[in-house]
Design a protein around this motif. Structure first.
Motif, PDB file in Angstrom:
ATOM      1  N   UNK A 200      -3.567   4.202  -6.598  1.00 41.72           N
ATOM      2  CA  UNK A 200      -4.009   3.139  -5.688  1.00 41.72           C
ATOM      3  C   UNK A 200      -3.113   3.139  -4.467  1.00 41.72           C
ATOM      4  N   UNK A 201      -3.705   3.103  -3.264  1.00 37.93           N
ATOM      5  CA  UNK A 201      -2.980   3.246  -2.008  1.00 37.93           C
ATOM      6  C   UNK A 201      -3.027   1.965  -1.192  1.00 37.93           C
ATOM      7  N   UNK A 202      -1.909   1.604  -0.583  1.00 41.63           N
ATOM      8  CA  UNK A 202      -1.873   0.450   0.320  1.00 41.63           C
ATOM      9  C   UNK A 202      -0.839   0.705   1.407  1.00 41.63           C
ATOM     10  N   UNK A 203      -1.058   0.092   2.561  1.00 38.17           N
ATOM     11  CA  UNK A 203      -0.124   0.193   3.682  1.00 38.17           C
ATOM     12  C   UNK A 203       0.301  -1.212   4.073  1.00 38.17           C
ATOM     13  N   UNK A 204       1.609  -1.451   4.149  1.00 38.78           N
ATOM     14  CA  UNK A 204       2.142  -2.753   4.557  1.00 38.78           C
ATOM     15  C   UNK A 204       3.208  -2.502   5.621  1.00 38.78           C
ATOM     16  N   UNK A 205       2.914  -2.877   6.864  1.00 40.30           N
ATOM     17  CA  UNK A 205       3.870  -2.671   7.945  1.00 40.30           C
ATOM     18  C   UNK A 205       4.718  -3.908   8.241  1.00 40.30           C
ATOM     19  N   UNK A 206       4.211  -5.073   7.859  1.00 36.25           N
ATOM     20  CA  UNK A 206       4.970  -6.312   8.033  1.00 36.25           C
ATOM     21  C   UNK A 206       5.730  -6.590   6.738  1.00 36.25           C
ATOM     22  N   UNK A 207       7.032  -6.316   6.732  1.00 28.52           N
ATOM     23  CA  UNK A 207       7.815  -6.456   5.513  1.00 28.52           C
ATOM     24  C   UNK A 207       8.010  -7.905   5.093  1.00 28.52           C
ATOM     25  N   UNK A 208       7.647  -8.851   5.941  1.00 31.40           N
ATOM     26  CA  UNK A 208       7.727 -10.259   5.568  1.00 31.40           C
ATOM     27  C   UNK A 208       6.543 -10.693   4.716  1.00 31.40           C
ATOM     28  N   UNK A 209       5.517  -9.854   4.647  1.00 30.24           N
ATOM     29  CA  UNK A 209       4.358 -10.195   3.839  1.00 30.24           C
ATOM     30  C   UNK A 209       4.664 -10.030   2.346  1.00 30.24           C
ATOM     31  N   UNK A 210       4.091 -10.885   1.490  1.00 30.19           N
ATOM     32  CA  UNK A 210       4.323 -10.753   0.045  1.00 30.19           C
ATOM     33  C   UNK A 210       3.907  -9.399  -0.509  1.00 30.19           C
ATOM     34  N   UNK A 211       2.903  -8.747   0.128  1.00 35.09           N
ATOM     35  CA  UNK A 211       2.427  -7.453  -0.358  1.00 35.09           C
ATOM     36  C   UNK A 211       3.520  -6.393  -0.316  1.00 35.09           C
ATOM     37  N   UNK A 212       4.532  -6.606   0.516  1.00 30.60           N
ATOM     38  CA  UNK A 212       5.596  -5.615   0.645  1.00 30.60           C
ATOM     39  C   UNK A 212       6.402  -5.469  -0.630  1.00 30.60           C
ATOM     40  N   UNK A 213       6.419  -6.509  -1.445  1.00 24.42           N
ATOM     41  CA  UNK A 213       7.169  -6.464  -2.705  1.00 24.42           C
ATOM     42  C   UNK A 213       6.292  -6.884  -3.877  1.00 24.42           C
TER      43      UNK A 213
END
Length: 215
Positions: A200-213
């Motif tokens: 499963x692939x995802x891209x998160x460029x805003x490290x403040x978003x919960x998806x980053x962790x």
């Protein structure tokens, strides 16, 4: 007596066969850090992410941080690794030493001439499979521009069933500003590679978003 014992043994054997394997709730995280070119300037921000992940780890969880360099399919590229101890005092000590190793690495790293992302991915898959964790996450902190030394072959499929792969802080290159399609094509290529292997692939460029962790 025998006529009662045989049905009883048969029922017990059925119960034994029907028992489900206990679910493995431990998680494993393998973070790949790009050390090529000017991307090393981005690694200070990665330290904050690493500290957040460390704080979230529970007993039995596995965490490893490795660098992406000219040839990344090697355990020598692992900067720090941990399997969290069940004793709180020992776990705290482990995490403190882990964070110290990362700080030293970030403050002393020199840029790599090449970027073997595929080799790093393959090493991550092997590491987490051997760790035998319940949930497997690979994070790639990189601009996703792969450049290999002459003679290196990376046109292979990677089996990634059950893996979550998150690309973080995918910075845009100078060439991307001139032609944004290059950036989009780079993301699409890696998405196809991961999804093609069953991951499963995802891209998160805003490290403040919960998806980053989101482990």
């Amino acid at each position: 007596m025998k006529t009662l014992l045989i049905p009883l043994l048969f029922c017990l054997s059925l119960l034994g066969c029907s028992q489900e394997t206990p679910q493995n709730y431990s998680k494993g995280v393998y973070l790949l850090l790009d050390t090529s070119g000017t991307y090393t300037q981005e690694l200070q921000k990665a330290r904050q992410l690493i500290n957040i992940i460390l704080a979230d780890l529970e007993p039995g969880d596995t965490f490893a941080v490795a660098r992406i360099d000219s040839g990344s399919f090697s355990e020598k590229d692992i900067v720090a690794k941990i399997v969290v101890d069940g004793r709180p005092s020992m776990a705290t000590k482990q995490k403190r030493e882990f964070a110290k190793n990362i700080e030293t690495f970030v403050n002393t790293i020199t840029s790599s001439a090449y970027t073997d992302i595929s080799g790093g991915l393959l090493q991550a898959v092997e590491y987490l499979n051997e760790a035998n964790v319940g949930k497997k996450t690979i994070m790639i902190y990189s601009d996703l521009k792969e450049e290999l030394p002459k003679g290196f072959v990376r046109n292979f499929d990677i089996q990634m069933d059950g893996f979550n792969v998150i690309a973080l802080n995918v910075t845009k290159l100078r060439a991307d500003n001139q032609n944004p399609q290059e950036y989009l094509d780079r993301l699409a290529t890696w998405k196809d590679k991961i999804a093609g292997g069953g991951g499963h692939w995802a891209v998160v460029n805003d490290l403040d978003k919960p998806e980053a962790i989101s482990l």
